[in-house]
Design a protein around this motif. Sequence first.
Motif, mmCIF file in Angstrom:
data_model
loop_
_atom_site.group_PDB
_atom_site.id
_atom_site.type_symbol
_atom_site.label_atom_id
_atom_site.label_comp_id
_atom_site.label_asym_id
_atom_site.label_seq_id
_atom_site.Cartn_x
_atom_site.Cartn_y
_atom_site.Cartn_z
ATOM 1 N N ILE A 102 0.866 -1.189 0.000
ATOM 2 C CA ILE A 102 0.000 0.000 0.000
ATOM 3 C C ILE A 102 0.899 1.235 0.000
ATOM 4 N N ILE A 103 0.760 2.060 -1.028
ATOM 5 C CA ILE A 103 1.553 3.296 -1.094
ATOM 6 C C ILE A 103 0.667 4.433 -0.577
ATOM 7 N N ALA A 104 1.142 5.086 0.496
ATOM 8 C CA ALA A 104 0.345 6.149 1.149
ATOM 9 C C ALA A 104 1.274 7.304 1.481
ATOM 10 N N THR A 105 2.026 7.742 0.470
ATOM 11 C CA THR A 105 3.107 8.704 0.716
ATOM 12 C C THR A 105 2.656 10.168 0.675
ATOM 13 N N GLY A 106 1.368 10.409 0.421
ATOM 14 C CA GLY A 106 0.846 11.771 0.531
ATOM 15 C C GLY A 106 1.359 12.727 -0.541
ATOM 16 N N ALA A 107 1.349 14.010 -0.180
ATOM 17 C CA ALA A 107 1.714 15.043 -1.151
ATOM 18 C C ALA A 107 2.602 16.076 -0.490
ATOM 19 N N GLN A 108 3.149 16.961 -1.310
ATOM 20 C CA GLN A 108 3.998 18.038 -0.806
ATOM 21 C C GLN A 108 3.472 19.360 -1.395
ATOM 22 N N THR A 109 3.918 20.474 -0.816
ATOM 23 C CA THR A 109 3.508 21.766 -1.366
ATOM 24 C C THR A 109 4.091 21.904 -2.775
ATOM 25 N N ASN A 110 3.276 22.386 -3.683
ATOM 26 C CA ASN A 110 3.740 22.595 -5.053
ATOM 27 C C ASN A 110 4.195 24.055 -5.196
#
Length: 400
Positions: A102-110
């Motif tokens: 399960i990949i649950a690495t989220g996001a970062q500010t763009n």
Amino acid sequence: MNKKVVVIGGGYGGLRAVEHLSKSSDIDITLIDKNPYHYLQTEAYGYIAGRFDMHDVAVDLKEWCSGFEKKVEYINDRVTSIEFDEQQVKRLGGSIPYDYLIIATGAQTNFFSFIKGLREHSYGVKKLQRAYNFRIEFENLIYKKLLNEKNGEDINLVIGGAGLSGVEVAAEMAHVIEVYKKTIGARVESIKIYLIDASKTILPGVSEFLIKSTQKRLDSLGVKTLRETFIDSMDDSYIYFRDSKKLKYHFMVFTGGIKAAELNDSLDVEKNKISQFIPNSRLNIGNRENVFAIGDCVEIKNAAKEVLPPTAQTAERSAEYVADAIRKKMDKQDIKPFNSSVLGVFIALGGKYSAGEIFGFIKVSGYSAYLLKKAITKAYYLGLRLRINAGYKNRIKRDI
Ligand SMILES: Cc1cc2nc3c(=O)[nH]c(=O)nc-3n(C[C@H](O)[C@H](O)[C@H](O)COP(=O)(O)OP(=O)(O)OC[C@H]3O[C@@H](n4cnc5c(N)ncnc54)[C@H](O)[C@@H]3O)c2cc1C
């Protein structure tokens, strides 16, 4: 023999997946995160404005995992790539085999590269480190005001992006300044909060009720909202707009956009413009039936093929679905396509004031909405604490 599920990312999605998978006795779980803590981003607005403390927004992942006895192994390391054919997760310190992933690495500010100077001169709130730095700056500024320094000088604090997180940060900071007016006095009056967005409205995509109640609250807190305003570039002192105007600023927090976490870039899997994986209807990616992606790192659609907003709520719903799908796969049962909708939205608007909507027809604003939002947050936090307490008790038992 037990099946091994590896979960990458201990955010809202990852933790919910672990909770659900842990109910199956024939599953062993490994959770891996590059940070030693779970960061409650949804509470970042209160942390940077100094209303919440570190323990309100960060929970130790090792402690949390110890609440599952030996069922959940925690590894504090960065995942660098995935070998799908070999079913191996590559991390800085070695590799981990999996049956299901399960990949649950989220996001970062763009920090959009087309806005010159944005990355160098602004803060994000998606990383605890950046939120911490911003909090220190904000506190420092208030301290200087207390010492009577920088008096007479207008200090502009700017929030770029009037989405959910932007309005929450703007409202909380404006509220803190309101409170300080009573204790420190008029000295803080020269601190102005600007909320800037390129869209026609704040909170694009949410209901008219939420937009109106939020705008009313922001106005009453003295937040200066600039809509249809395009930031062209920034330097140490000024923000330059596309219409040739400029604004002197003290510091800026940017919440104007997200893109998927870096790991996505290293994987040869179909992605959208902001690097989120494009999954099939069962949230599998790369045509692998044993590899799932959940939360902000993936573009998730409901049954009507509408893209769901990247929220903690979506991350948790997708996590529950995927944990259930893995169970069904192991039991050789059919898996229905993912379908979920946004149940409700609550927006913290400074102090004891919120605006919210549940099921599309229950609409609340003010103190009652604040109490409801607080209850939701408390319930989440209590769940984390219960796990940590269980781990603590297990450790004491072992030590005796
Ligand atoms: C200020 C703010 C307010 C918000 N308010 C709300 C709200 O009111 N309601 C709501 O529903 N949502 C809200 N959100 C959005 C919500 O926080 C996100 O949608 C949610 O965090 C997504 O969960 P996730 O599990 O996908 O990712 P995250 O919670 O971001 O977790 C990802 C995890 O993966 C780890 N990771 C990343 N890359 C790697 C790697 N290569 N190796 C190992 N580990 C890795 C990270 O360290 C992190 O722990 C808000 C966000 C912000 C910033």
